[in-house]
Design an enzyme around this catalytic site. Structure first.
Site, PDB file in Angstrom:
ATOM      1  N   LYS A  90       0.855  -1.186   0.000  1.00 52.15           N
ATOM      2  CA  LYS A  90       0.000   0.000   0.000  1.00 52.15           C
ATOM      3  C   LYS A  90       0.888   1.231   0.000  1.00 52.15           C
ATOM      4  O   LYS A  90       1.778   1.376   0.842  1.00 52.15           O
ATOM      5  CB  LYS A  90      -0.886   0.009   1.258  1.00 52.15           C
ATOM      6  CG  LYS A  90      -1.920   1.127   1.252  1.00 52.15           C
ATOM      7  CD  LYS A  90      -3.167   0.687   0.515  1.00 52.15           C
ATOM      8  CE  LYS A  90      -4.123   1.843   0.260  1.00 52.15           C
ATOM      9  NZ  LYS A  90      -3.720   2.716  -0.852  1.00 52.15           N
ATOM     10  N   LYS A 114       5.144   3.318   8.481  1.00 52.70           N
ATOM     11  CA  LYS A 114       3.956   4.159   8.602  1.00 52.70           C
ATOM     12  C   LYS A 114       2.697   3.303   8.585  1.00 52.70           C
ATOM     13  O   LYS A 114       1.797   3.464   9.420  1.00 52.70           O
ATOM     14  CB  LYS A 114       3.914   5.173   7.447  1.00 52.70           C
ATOM     15  CG  LYS A 114       2.715   6.104   7.481  1.00 52.70           C
ATOM     16  CD  LYS A 114       2.569   6.899   6.197  1.00 52.70           C
ATOM     17  CE  LYS A 114       3.741   7.763   5.914  1.00 52.70           C
ATOM     18  NZ  LYS A 114       3.543   8.616   4.710  1.00 52.70           N
ATOM     19  N   LYS A 126       5.433   1.842  -2.978  1.00 54.36           N
ATOM     20  CA  LYS A 126       5.355   3.200  -3.534  1.00 54.36           C
ATOM     21  C   LYS A 126       5.603   3.128  -5.030  1.00 54.36           C
ATOM     22  O   LYS A 126       6.222   2.178  -5.525  1.00 54.36           O
ATOM     23  CB  LYS A 126       6.402   4.101  -2.883  1.00 54.36           C
ATOM     24  CG  LYS A 126       6.042   5.587  -2.927  1.00 54.36           C
ATOM     25  CD  LYS A 126       4.946   5.932  -1.937  1.00 54.36           C
ATOM     26  CE  LYS A 126       4.651   7.432  -1.968  1.00 54.36           C
ATOM     27  NZ  LYS A 126       3.652   7.817  -0.955  1.00 54.36           N
ATOM     28  N   GLY A 165      -3.089   7.997  -4.297  1.00 53.27           N
ATOM     29  CA  GLY A 165      -2.564   9.256  -4.787  1.00 53.27           C
ATOM     30  C   GLY A 165      -1.347   9.703  -3.999  1.00 53.27           C
ATOM     31  O   GLY A 165      -0.987   9.146  -2.968  1.00 53.27           O
ATOM     32  N   ASP A 166      -0.684  10.719  -4.508  1.00 56.00           N
ATOM     33  CA  ASP A 166       0.470  11.334  -3.842  1.00 56.00           C
ATOM     34  C   ASP A 166       0.672  12.674  -4.550  1.00 56.00           C
ATOM     35  O   ASP A 166      -0.253  13.164  -5.227  1.00 56.00           O
ATOM     36  CB  ASP A 166       1.710  10.429  -3.959  1.00 56.00           C
ATOM     37  CG  ASP A 166       2.839  10.847  -3.020  1.00 56.00           C
ATOM     38  OD1 ASP A 166       3.799  11.468  -3.508  1.00 56.00           O
ATOM     39  OD2 ASP A 166       2.757  10.581  -1.804  1.00 56.00           O
ATOM     40  N   THR A 209      -5.091  13.259   5.543  1.00 58.30           N
ATOM     41  CA  THR A 209      -3.697  13.436   5.958  1.00 58.30           C
ATOM     42  C   THR A 209      -3.546  14.706   6.794  1.00 58.30           C
ATOM     43  O   THR A 209      -2.890  14.702   7.845  1.00 58.30           O
ATOM     44  CB  THR A 209      -2.752  13.481   4.741  1.00 58.30           C
ATOM     45  OG1 THR A 209      -3.016  12.356   3.896  1.00 58.30           O
ATOM     46  CG2 THR A 209      -1.306  13.450   5.176  1.00 58.30           C
ATOM     47  N   SER A 376      -7.076   5.506   3.556  1.00 55.65           N
ATOM     48  CA  SER A 376      -7.061   4.671   2.351  1.00 55.65           C
ATOM     49  C   SER A 376      -7.384   3.222   2.713  1.00 55.65           C
ATOM     50  O   SER A 376      -8.119   2.528   1.994  1.00 55.65           O
ATOM     51  CB  SER A 376      -5.687   4.727   1.678  1.00 55.65           C
ATOM     52  OG  SER A 376      -5.517   5.922   0.955  1.00 55.65           O
TER      53      SER A 376
END
Length: 444
Positions: A90, A114, A126, A165-166, A209, A376
């Protein structure tokens, strides 16, 4: 030489030209010394640190697409699946010209711990590309996203790897990617998070976030006899995290007075106008000069300088290594008593050390910005159940997760004789769960 030092040396030698990855590994492993020393024989025999610093797989691929002039463009796509000991991989997809394999590995490595801290069953990964969505038409973004998914779909799935997303990857990009995945695979599943509400997205995901950052900061301050109400707050960034951190800080009685983007920064002594900031950044996708032009009390400055503003609390919410040693010295001199990271590794190692030495409460990003990935994971749960929870229900779960994260890292720091060192606490709390799972599952 200690086991930790041996592995750090191996990682640097084995992964040349990847300074961000080296930094992340060093920061984590250095703080794990107490738990590693207590279990050194077992961890050496299991090669645990070598295994946890080596990704399960690294995927790199070509992404060709056609721009509006009919010219074929070529970008590079990445997906690093780092560790799935406690659940499916994830982690987000970053679209930015600075993206390379070292940055993706640093982000994926951080994501392991995390995600573990959330106490939810998700592993670390990632991905992304050096594609820049800024200045591109919707059609060009769609062309890139569809081509990107034409390769990525082979490696992801609802129970295998669930990207999100990022930076550079918002609801528009996720929508195009999800549509292409669905078309290729012919299945409708929760393979991506951050989706639109009309097709499986979660309420409160956009805010998660930034809100989570403030929930953890609030708990950290409360446990140290302080509060957010009435405090001046410096925030960097003007994206999703920064906007909703500013909004939640105001709801909790704080006064955020700064924000920034890639060209400059705003100082607004009357407090940031969240509605105007959203209009400029989310609707117009414009620069902060437009905020200053519409807000008489705001001052716009070119370049960087957010951390020169006198504040009580600092929230770096932009990008890695944005807060350096000189910035830390300025914050301390100006009376800042708390720093909580909204971005991934935004504070350099030297700056972090200086802040901690000067008794500044410091919440590392792998804990403080875990609200996004936590929500998420809640979106994944809703997709699996074919349900949609209310905003209040998701927000309540998010707050509970963030409060729990703080107490877990606080307890871990105390257990190993580092009370008040929340960096050590976060790394140990995240690591122990993953390490135990890896050992239980054998060498795989």
């Amino acid at each position: 030489m200690s086991y930790v030092d041996e592995v750090i040396e191996k990682v640097i030698a084995k992964n040349p030209g990847e300074p961000e990855f080296h930094q992340a590994v060093k920061e984590v492993l250095e703080s794990l010394r107490p738990v590693v020393e207590a279990n050194e024989d077992l961890y050496r025999r299991e090669a645990l640190l070598e295994r946890i610093t080596e990704p399960d797989r690294q995927i790199k691929f070509r992404v060709p697409w056609v721009d509006d002039k009919g010219q074929v463009q070529v970008n590079t796509g990445y997906r690093v699946q780092f560790n799935n000991a406690i659940g499916p991989y994830k982690g987000g997809l970053r679209l930015h010209p600075s993206v390379n394999i070292g940055i993706i590995k640093f982000l994926g490595f951080e994501q392991i711990f995390k995600n573990s801290l959330t106490s939810l069953p998700i592993g670390g990964g990632k991905g992304g590309s050096d594609f820049d969505p800024k200045g591109k038409s919707d059609r060009e973004v769609m062309a890139f996203c569809q081509s990107f998914m034409n390769e990525l779909y082979k490696y992801i799935g609802a129970d295998e790897d669930v990207p999100a997303g990022d930076i550079g990857t918002g609801a528009r990009e996720i929508g195009y990617m999800f549509g292409q995945y669905k078309k290729i695979r012919g299945v409708y599943e929760g393979v991506l998070t951050g989706k639109g509400l009309s097709y499986g997205g979660s309420l409160a995901r956009t805010e998660a976030t930034g809100y989570g950052l403030l929930y953890l900061t609030e708990e950290m301050l409360k446990c140290n006899g302080k509060e957010i109400a009435g405090k001046t707050i410096a925030v960097s960034g003007a994206g999703n995290v920064a906007i909703y951190a500013i909004q939640k800080a105001q709801q909790l009685g704080g006064k955020p007075v700064t924000c920034s983007d890639s060209t400059g920064w705003i100082y607004d002594p009357e407090g940031i106008d969240v509605a105007l900031l959203k209009e400029v950044k989310e609707v117009k996708r414009a620069r902060l000069t437009e905020y200053a032009a519409a807000r008489p009390s705001a001052q716009y400055h070119e370049g960087r300088g957010v951390w020169t503003v006198k504040c009580d609390i600092a929230l770096p919410c932009a990008t890695q290594n944005e807060l350096n040693l000189d910035d830390a010295k300025t914050l301390v001199a100006n009376g800042c008593f708390a720093v909580a990271e909204g971005a991934n590794m935004p504070t350099t190692l030297e700056a972090t050390k200086y802040l901690q030495e000067n008794k500044v409460l410091f919440a590392p990003g792998k804990a403080a910005n875990a609200g996004g990935v936590a929500t998420s994971a809640l979106e994944m749960s809703q997709n699996s159940e074919r349900l949609s929870w209310s905003f209040e229900e998701v927000d309540s779960k998010l707050k509970g997760i963030m409060v729990n994260i703080f107490h877990n890292l606080d307890d871990a720091a105390k257990k190993y004789g580092h009370e008040g060192d929340y960096v050590v606490g976060a790394n140990i709390a995240g690591f122990e769960k993953v390490a135990n799972a890896m050992i239980a599952q054998g060498v795989c």
